[in-house]
Design an enzyme around this catalytic site. Structure first.
Site, PDB file in Angstrom:
ATOM      1  N   ASP A  28      44.279  69.746  78.977  1.00 19.64           N
ATOM      2  CA  ASP A  28      45.376  68.801  79.209  1.00 19.64           C
ATOM      3  C   ASP A  28      45.694  68.725  80.696  1.00 19.64           C
ATOM      4  O   ASP A  28      45.050  69.392  81.515  1.00 19.64           O
ATOM      5  CB  ASP A  28      46.594  69.090  78.319  1.00 19.64           C
ATOM      6  CG  ASP A  28      47.545  70.135  78.874  1.00 19.64           C
ATOM      7  OD1 ASP A  28      47.215  70.757  79.907  1.00 19.64           O
ATOM      8  OD2 ASP A  28      48.619  70.316  78.285  1.00 19.64           O
ATOM      9  N   ASP A  35      50.825  75.460  70.742  1.00 15.93           N
ATOM     10  CA  ASP A  35      50.349  76.406  71.735  1.00 15.93           C
ATOM     11  C   ASP A  35      51.543  77.113  72.340  1.00 15.93           C
ATOM     12  O   ASP A  35      52.641  76.570  72.384  1.00 15.93           O
ATOM     13  CB  ASP A  35      49.557  75.697  72.837  1.00 15.93           C
ATOM     14  CG  ASP A  35      50.422  74.732  73.606  1.00 15.93           C
ATOM     15  OD1 ASP A  35      51.039  75.154  74.601  1.00 15.93           O
ATOM     16  OD2 ASP A  35      50.505  73.559  73.206  1.00 15.93           O
TER      17      ASP A  35
END
Ligand SMILES: [Zn+2]
Length: 399
Positions: free
Chosen positions: A80, A243
């Site tokens: 990301d 996460d």
């Protein structure tokens, strides 16, 4: 998933073992890597990788780099852009095609379209003022347009990684709308962004409303969860992964929840290194503290705590030696009761994560970064056991 991201999340890439290699059971199902952690972020953050290891990552790909083979083959890798690192800027500093080349080049399993965080959440009955709302909408539009372009280029380039888009909002309705729009674009996997500072009840309300928009195969990922113990509440609402770096970072950043055991936590015992403690070095340099005395007291505290672990020293003198040494430090907190509890319970004797059996009491001593990192790995293992005992779907991500 354990995440690597700046500034809350940082682990320096080293040539030593990874968490999944040192622990007996794999502590996560995925690895999240953030672009600015690898490449650095011009003018703000330096890369956490040396240029050598960065080149090796690009050359070998993320799977080989982290040795995700054999029993670790099922670990999902996700890339990301670390939106937190540029949240304060007007625009996203990355171009969509540049991000796609990064994911594609590193061989990620999943890649997240570059997003822009919206800070602020409004419950029913409250609303942002006009200027704030305009800025929220501008950011939501950037995120949406990036997601659209991301999917276009992904299709055109025939990329093999799975595209993931981020939904941002400022209330439950705008989140649900963002998710619905991304589903219309063709996304099957959507990350819920900007939820870190939200109250649990607000996350739940948002997920409840969002759930109505989900298609049968849509999967939601919660980005950057900190309140990991509430995760099970979210998993029923379409969330299939999340996460978090919290179990790792609490080992050395938290005031008192440093060592996990079962559903409990313990304070790690601070025996700073005289040579590694800035406050102590200053006191020595200014003549307020005698270096030899400090070294002697450090050595005595260490010696006693190790003897105590072998049942060759008693609790009280051990505790006293630790506290006397700690008293040399400026602005120390009174941890006597917490230390007593840690020593009394000997939690390191009750863990079979793969680290504690060999490290013994060393795992709970708060000293150098390698040791603190090992305690972080241990926390990951315990956290995983907690998650497994909740029987919630598995998650994904790295660091
Ligand atoms: Zn352990």
């Amino acid at each position: 998933m354990i995440k690597e991201e700046h500034p809350i999340h940082r682990i320096r890439q080293r040539d030593d073992v990874y968490a999944h290699e040192i622990l007996k059971a794999r502590p996560f199902d995925g690895l999240l890597l953030t672009k600015p952690i690898i490449d650095g972020h011009t003018g703000r953050t330096g890369s956490h990788y040396t240029s050598g290891s960065r080149q090796r990552l690009y050359r070998e790909g993320v799977r080989d780099f982290f040795r995700l083979e054999g029993e670790h083959e099922h670990v999902v890798t996700m890339g990301d852009c670390g939106a937190f690192t540029y949240a304060g800027e007007r625009d996203v500093p990355y171009k969509v095609d540049e991000v796609i080349s990064f994911y594609d080049g590193c061989g990620f399993d999943r890649g997240v379209a570059p997003d822009h965080i919206i800070f602020g959440f409004y419950r029913p009955g409250s609303a942002p003022d006009r200027d704030t709302l305009r800025e929220f909408k501008r950011r939501a539009k950037i995120t949406y347009e990036n997601a659209r372009l991301f999917l276009d280029i992904h299709d055109r380039m025939n990329c093999s990684f799975e595209p993931v888009a981020v939904a941002h909002g400022w209330d439950a309705e705008s989140y649900a709308r963002a998710v619905s729009d991304l589903i219309d674009l063709g996304y099957m996997r959507i990350a819920m962004g900007g939820m870190v500072p939200l109250k649990t009840v607000d996350i739940l309300d948002t997920l409840k409303l969002t759930k109505r928009e989900l298609k049968k195969k849509t999967e939601l990922h919660l980005l950057g969860v900190t309140r990991v113990n509430e995760m099970h509440l979210f998993m029923g609402s379409g969330v299939t992964s999340f996460d978090s770096t919290s179990p790792f970072f609490q080992s050395f950043k938290d005031v008192d929840d440093n060592y996990y055991l079962g559903d409990d936590t313990y304070v790690a015992i601070r025996i700073s290194q005289v040579d590694g403690n800035a406050g102590m070095k200053r006191a020595i340099a200014s003549g307020r503290l005698d270096q030899n005395l400090a070294l002697r007291m450090e050595g005595r505290a260490l010696d006693l705590v190790r003897k105590y672990a072998r049942r060759k020293a008693k609790l009280l003198p051990t505790l006293e030696a630790i506290l006397e040494y700690e008293a040399l430090l400026p602005n120390r907190a009174d941890r006597s009761e917490d230390y007593r509890r840690t020593l009394e319970d000997r939690p390191w004797e009750h863990c079979d994560c793969g680290i504690c059996e060999t490290s013994g009491v060393e795992v709970i001593l708060f000293r150098g970064s390698e040791r603190n990192k090992r305690r972080g790995f241990h926390n990951l293992a315990v956290f995983r056991q907690r998650m497994d005992s909740l029987e919630i779907p598995r998650s994904v991500r790295e660091k």
